[in-house]
Design a protein around this motif. Structure first.
Motif, PDB file in Angstrom:
ATOM      1  N   VAL A   1     -40.787  10.178 -63.459  1.00  0.00           N
ATOM      2  CA  VAL A   1     -41.432  10.734 -62.279  1.00  0.00           C
ATOM      3  C   VAL A   1     -41.539   9.675 -61.214  1.00  0.00           C
ATOM      4  CG1 VAL A   1     -43.504  11.821 -61.369  1.00  0.00           C
ATOM      5  CG2 VAL A   1     -42.753  12.367 -63.673  1.00  0.00           C
ATOM      6  N   ALA A   2     -41.180  10.050 -59.980  1.00  0.00           N
ATOM      7  CA  ALA A   2     -41.397   9.171 -58.852  1.00  0.00           C
ATOM      8  C   ALA A   2     -42.060   9.985 -57.779  1.00  0.00           C
ATOM      9  CB  ALA A   2     -40.071   8.603 -58.348  1.00  0.00           C
ATOM     10  N   SER A   3     -43.179   9.561 -57.274  1.00  0.00           N
ATOM     11  CA  SER A   3     -43.865  10.308 -56.237  1.00  0.00           C
ATOM     12  C   SER A   3     -44.132   9.407 -55.053  1.00  0.00           C
ATOM     13  CB  SER A   3     -45.170  10.918 -56.764  1.00  0.00           C
ATOM     14  OG  SER A   3     -46.034   9.896 -57.179  1.00  0.00           O
ATOM     15  N   GLY A   4     -44.135   9.992 -53.873  1.00  0.00           N
ATOM     16  CA  GLY A   4     -44.371   9.185 -52.683  1.00  0.00           C
ATOM     17  C   GLY A   4     -45.028   9.996 -51.607  1.00  0.00           C
ATOM     18  N   LEU A   5     -45.712   9.352 -50.704  1.00  0.00           N
ATOM     19  CA  LEU A   5     -46.409  10.009 -49.613  1.00  0.00           C
ATOM     20  C   LEU A   5     -45.775   9.555 -48.317  1.00  0.00           C
ATOM     21  CD1 LEU A   5     -48.762  11.826 -48.803  1.00  0.00           C
ATOM     22  CD2 LEU A   5     -50.200   9.782 -48.646  1.00  0.00           C
ATOM     23  N   ALA A   6     -45.208  10.492 -47.562  1.00  0.00           N
ATOM     24  CA  ALA A   6     -44.556  10.131 -46.314  1.00  0.00           C
ATOM     25  C   ALA A   6     -45.592   9.836 -45.252  1.00  0.00           C
ATOM     26  CB  ALA A   6     -43.633  11.259 -45.856  1.00  0.00           C
ATOM     27  N   GLN A   7     -45.200   9.070 -44.232  1.00  0.00           N
ATOM     28  CA  GLN A   7     -46.114   8.684 -43.178  1.00  0.00           C
ATOM     29  C   GLN A   7     -45.937   9.540 -41.923  1.00  0.00           C
ATOM     30  OE1 GLN A   7     -48.446   6.480 -43.870  1.00  0.00           O
ATOM     31  NE2 GLN A   7     -47.540   6.468 -45.917  1.00  0.00           N
ATOM     32  N   GLN A   8     -44.932  10.437 -41.915  1.00  0.00           N
ATOM     33  CA  GLN A   8     -44.714  11.258 -40.750  1.00  0.00           C
ATOM     34  C   GLN A   8     -45.909  12.170 -40.520  1.00  0.00           C
ATOM     35  OE1 GLN A   8     -42.660  10.804 -43.133  1.00  0.00           O
ATOM     36  NE2 GLN A   8     -40.621  10.261 -42.389  1.00  0.00           N
TER      37      GLN A   8
ATOM     38  N   SER B   1     -30.516  16.923 -64.816  1.00  0.00           N
ATOM     39  CA  SER B   1     -31.304  18.014 -64.248  1.00  0.00           C
ATOM     40  C   SER B   1     -32.575  17.435 -63.643  1.00  0.00           C
ATOM     41  CB  SER B   1     -31.648  19.040 -65.327  1.00  0.00           C
ATOM     42  OG  SER B   1     -32.444  20.091 -64.793  1.00  0.00           O
ATOM     43  N   LEU B   2     -32.833  17.776 -62.388  1.00  0.00           N
ATOM     44  CA  LEU B   2     -33.976  17.228 -61.668  1.00  0.00           C
ATOM     45  C   LEU B   2     -34.931  18.339 -61.239  1.00  0.00           C
ATOM     46  CD1 LEU B   2     -32.119  14.790 -59.231  1.00  0.00           C
ATOM     47  CD2 LEU B   2     -32.935  14.308 -61.549  1.00  0.00           C
ATOM     48  N   GLN B   3     -36.209  18.012 -61.243  1.00  0.00           N
ATOM     49  CA  GLN B   3     -37.220  18.885 -60.652  1.00  0.00           C
ATOM     50  C   GLN B   3     -37.735  18.206 -59.391  1.00  0.00           C
ATOM     51  OE1 GLN B   3     -38.608  22.013 -61.457  1.00  0.00           O
ATOM     52  NE2 GLN B   3     -39.635  21.758 -59.486  1.00  0.00           N
ATOM     53  N   ILE B   4     -37.544  18.854 -58.253  1.00  0.00           N
ATOM     54  CA  ILE B   4     -38.044  18.333 -56.984  1.00  0.00           C
ATOM     55  C   ILE B   4     -39.228  19.208 -56.574  1.00  0.00           C
ATOM     56  CG2 ILE B   4     -37.478  17.694 -54.621  1.00  0.00           C
ATOM     57  CD1 ILE B   4     -35.763  16.288 -56.751  1.00  0.00           C
ATOM     58  N   THR B   5     -40.380  18.591 -56.406  1.00  0.00           N
ATOM     59  CA  THR B   5     -41.578  19.327 -56.045  1.00  0.00           C
ATOM     60  C   THR B   5     -42.156  18.766 -54.752  1.00  0.00           C
ATOM     61  OG1 THR B   5     -42.102  19.743 -58.372  1.00  0.00           O
ATOM     62  CG2 THR B   5     -43.880  20.062 -56.785  1.00  0.00           C
ATOM     63  N   VAL B   6     -42.297  19.634 -53.760  1.00  0.00           N
ATOM     64  CA  VAL B   6     -43.012  19.288 -52.534  1.00  0.00           C
ATOM     65  C   VAL B   6     -44.342  20.025 -52.621  1.00  0.00           C
ATOM     66  CG1 VAL B   6     -42.999  19.306 -50.014  1.00  0.00           C
ATOM     67  CG2 VAL B   6     -40.840  19.079 -51.268  1.00  0.00           C
ATOM     68  N   TRP B   7     -45.405  19.280 -52.890  1.00  0.00           N
ATOM     69  CA  TRP B   7     -46.689  19.907 -53.158  1.00  0.00           C
ATOM     70  C   TRP B   7     -47.140  20.766 -51.977  1.00  0.00           C
ATOM     71  CZ3 TRP B   7     -47.731  19.894 -58.008  1.00  0.00           C
ATOM     72  CH2 TRP B   7     -47.334  18.822 -58.812  1.00  0.00           C
ATOM     73  N   GLY B   8     -47.523  22.003 -52.294  1.00  0.00           N
ATOM     74  CA  GLY B   8     -47.972  22.943 -51.279  1.00  0.00           C
ATOM     75  C   GLY B   8     -46.848  23.665 -50.572  1.00  0.00           C
TER      76      GLY B   8
ATOM     77  N   VAL C   1     -44.124  14.280 -52.342  1.00  0.00           N
ATOM     78  CA  VAL C   1     -42.913  14.710 -53.049  1.00  0.00           C
ATOM     79  C   VAL C   1     -42.875  14.079 -54.431  1.00  0.00           C
ATOM     80  CG1 VAL C   1     -40.385  14.748 -53.021  1.00  0.00           C
ATOM     81  CG2 VAL C   1     -41.671  14.958 -50.870  1.00  0.00           C
ATOM     82  N   THR C   2     -42.480  14.860 -55.427  1.00  0.00           N
ATOM     83  CA  THR C   2     -42.315  14.346 -56.781  1.00  0.00           C
ATOM     84  C   THR C   2     -40.897  14.620 -57.255  1.00  0.00           C
ATOM     85  OG1 THR C   2     -44.639  14.761 -57.316  1.00  0.00           O
ATOM     86  CG2 THR C   2     -43.146  14.461 -59.165  1.00  0.00           C
TER      87      THR C   2
ATOM     88  N   GLY D   1     -26.439   7.684 -58.739  1.00  0.00           N
ATOM     89  CA  GLY D   1     -26.407   6.282 -58.364  1.00  0.00           C
ATOM     90  C   GLY D   1     -27.722   5.758 -57.837  1.00  0.00           C
ATOM     91  N   ARG D   2     -28.740   6.632 -57.781  1.00  0.00           N
ATOM     92  CA  ARG D   2     -30.052   6.232 -57.300  1.00  0.00           C
ATOM     93  C   ARG D   2     -31.090   6.313 -58.412  1.00  0.00           C
ATOM     94  NH1 ARG D   2     -30.952   9.377 -51.525  1.00  0.00           N
ATOM     95  NH2 ARG D   2     -29.868   7.870 -50.212  1.00  0.00           N
ATOM     96  N   THR D   3     -32.171   5.559 -58.260  1.00  0.00           N
ATOM     97  CA  THR D   3     -33.308   5.736 -59.151  1.00  0.00           C
ATOM     98  C   THR D   3     -34.144   6.901 -58.626  1.00  0.00           C
ATOM     99  OG1 THR D   3     -34.777   4.277 -57.886  1.00  0.00           O
ATOM    100  CG2 THR D   3     -33.363   3.240 -59.560  1.00  0.00           C
ATOM    101  N   PRO D   4     -35.024   7.471 -59.458  1.00  0.00           N
ATOM    102  CA  PRO D   4     -35.901   8.535 -58.957  1.00  0.00           C
ATOM    103  C   PRO D   4     -36.721   8.101 -57.751  1.00  0.00           C
ATOM    104  CG  PRO D   4     -35.926   8.530 -61.347  1.00  0.00           C
ATOM    105  CD  PRO D   4     -35.147   7.305 -60.931  1.00  0.00           C
ATOM    106  N   MET D   5     -37.179   6.858 -57.726  1.00  0.00           N
ATOM    107  CA  MET D   5     -37.965   6.374 -56.591  1.00  0.00           C
ATOM    108  C   MET D   5     -37.139   6.341 -55.307  1.00  0.00           C
ATOM    109  SD  MET D   5     -41.169   5.759 -57.256  1.00  0.00           S
ATOM    110  CE  MET D   5     -41.631   4.616 -55.958  1.00  0.00           C
ATOM    111  N   GLN D   6     -35.881   5.906 -55.426  1.00  0.00           N
ATOM    112  CA  GLN D   6     -35.018   5.855 -54.242  1.00  0.00           C
ATOM    113  C   GLN D   6     -34.735   7.255 -53.722  1.00  0.00           C
ATOM    114  OE1 GLN D   6     -31.823   3.651 -56.057  1.00  0.00           O
ATOM    115  NE2 GLN D   6     -32.521   1.681 -55.233  1.00  0.00           N
ATOM    116  N   LEU D   7     -34.466   8.179 -54.642  1.00  0.00           N
ATOM    117  CA  LEU D   7     -34.221   9.556 -54.234  1.00  0.00           C
ATOM    118  C   LEU D   7     -35.479  10.147 -53.617  1.00  0.00           C
ATOM    119  CD1 LEU D   7     -32.475  12.085 -54.095  1.00  0.00           C
ATOM    120  CD2 LEU D   7     -33.114  12.577 -56.469  1.00  0.00           C
ATOM    121  N   ASN D   8     -36.623   9.837 -54.200  1.00  0.00           N
ATOM    122  CA  ASN D   8     -37.894  10.336 -53.679  1.00  0.00           C
ATOM    123  C   ASN D   8     -38.112   9.903 -52.232  1.00  0.00           C
ATOM    124  OD1 ASN D   8     -40.921   9.525 -53.145  1.00  0.00           O
ATOM    125  ND2 ASN D   8     -40.965  11.271 -54.532  1.00  0.00           N
TER     126      ASN D   8
END
Length: 204
Positions: A5-12, A55-62, A113-114, A90-97
């Motif tokens: 799991v890689a999760s991140g909070l955007a600043q936009q 297989s990836l699960q992409i979740t945008v909360w809400g 995003v997770t 070719g990316r890690t989950p964090m990079q894709l996140n």
């Protein structure tokens, strides 16, 4: 399988859809069973590299309309709803996140995003011939040919140990790499052969 799991909070802070701050709660069978925990550990590693067929699960909360489960295509891309194609292999989950978060930030205010690796399918070898469980086998970093054969239930009594080989390469361009099973078993000498995804271990 334990997910990576890689999760991140955007600043936009501009967009059309605000996202809530709170997060919601000789068998023909594949020779993969003994490797589940090891594969899960590899996938859970921050350094895990996503590959085709994972297989990836992409979740945008809400924002369920921007979320989904998707395979990585042979070209290494995934397709996100309302976003389009995004390179994943070719990316890690964090990079894709980080990439997805930036893209989603154009539509959602401060998105969370997770990225979860649900299934590791890109790190496989195949075993055919005189092993007890023929079929695909998920490999982990550093796995040897002996370990792969053991994970497939070992050799049958009819196996020709002197003529085992590794088939490597694209169809039509494959080469056979001889492997001395007895030598490896006695001395631990892997003869300089490192397993690579897509290899086929042939046991006559």
């Amino acid at each position: 399988m334990l997910p990576a799991v890689a999760s991140g909070l955007a600043q936009q802070t501009s967009g059309r859809y605000p996202s809530p701050a709170a997060t919601p709660q000789r068998n023909a069978s594949p020779a993969t069973a003994p490797q589940h925990s090891a594969t899960a550990s590899a996938a859970a590693s921050p350094s895990y590299i996503i590959g085709p067929a994972d297989s990836l699960q992409i979740t945008v909360w809400g924002s369920p309309d921007l979320s989904g489960t998707m395979p990585v295509r042979p070209d290494g891309m995934i397709t996100l709803p309302n976003i389009g194609d995004v390179p994943a292999a070719g990316r890690t989950p964090m990079q894709l996140n980080a990439d997805i978060t930036a893209r989603v930030g154009k539509l959602v205010i401060s998105p969370t995003v997770t990225v979860t690796v649900l299934e590791v399918n890109s790190k496989r070898v195949y075993l055919i011939g005189e092993v007890n469980h023929v079929g695909p086998l998920n490999i982990t970093p550093g796995m040897t040919i002996l370990q792969a054969i053991a994970s497939a239930g070992g050799l049958t009594p009819y196996a020709n140990k002197k003529h085992i080989y590794i088939q490597r390469g694209e169809p039509g361009k494959q080469r056979n790499i001889p492997f001395d099973y007895t030598r490896a078993l006695k001395s631990g000498d892997m003869q300089g052969i490192t397993l690579a995804p897509g290899d086929t271990i042939v046991v006559p």
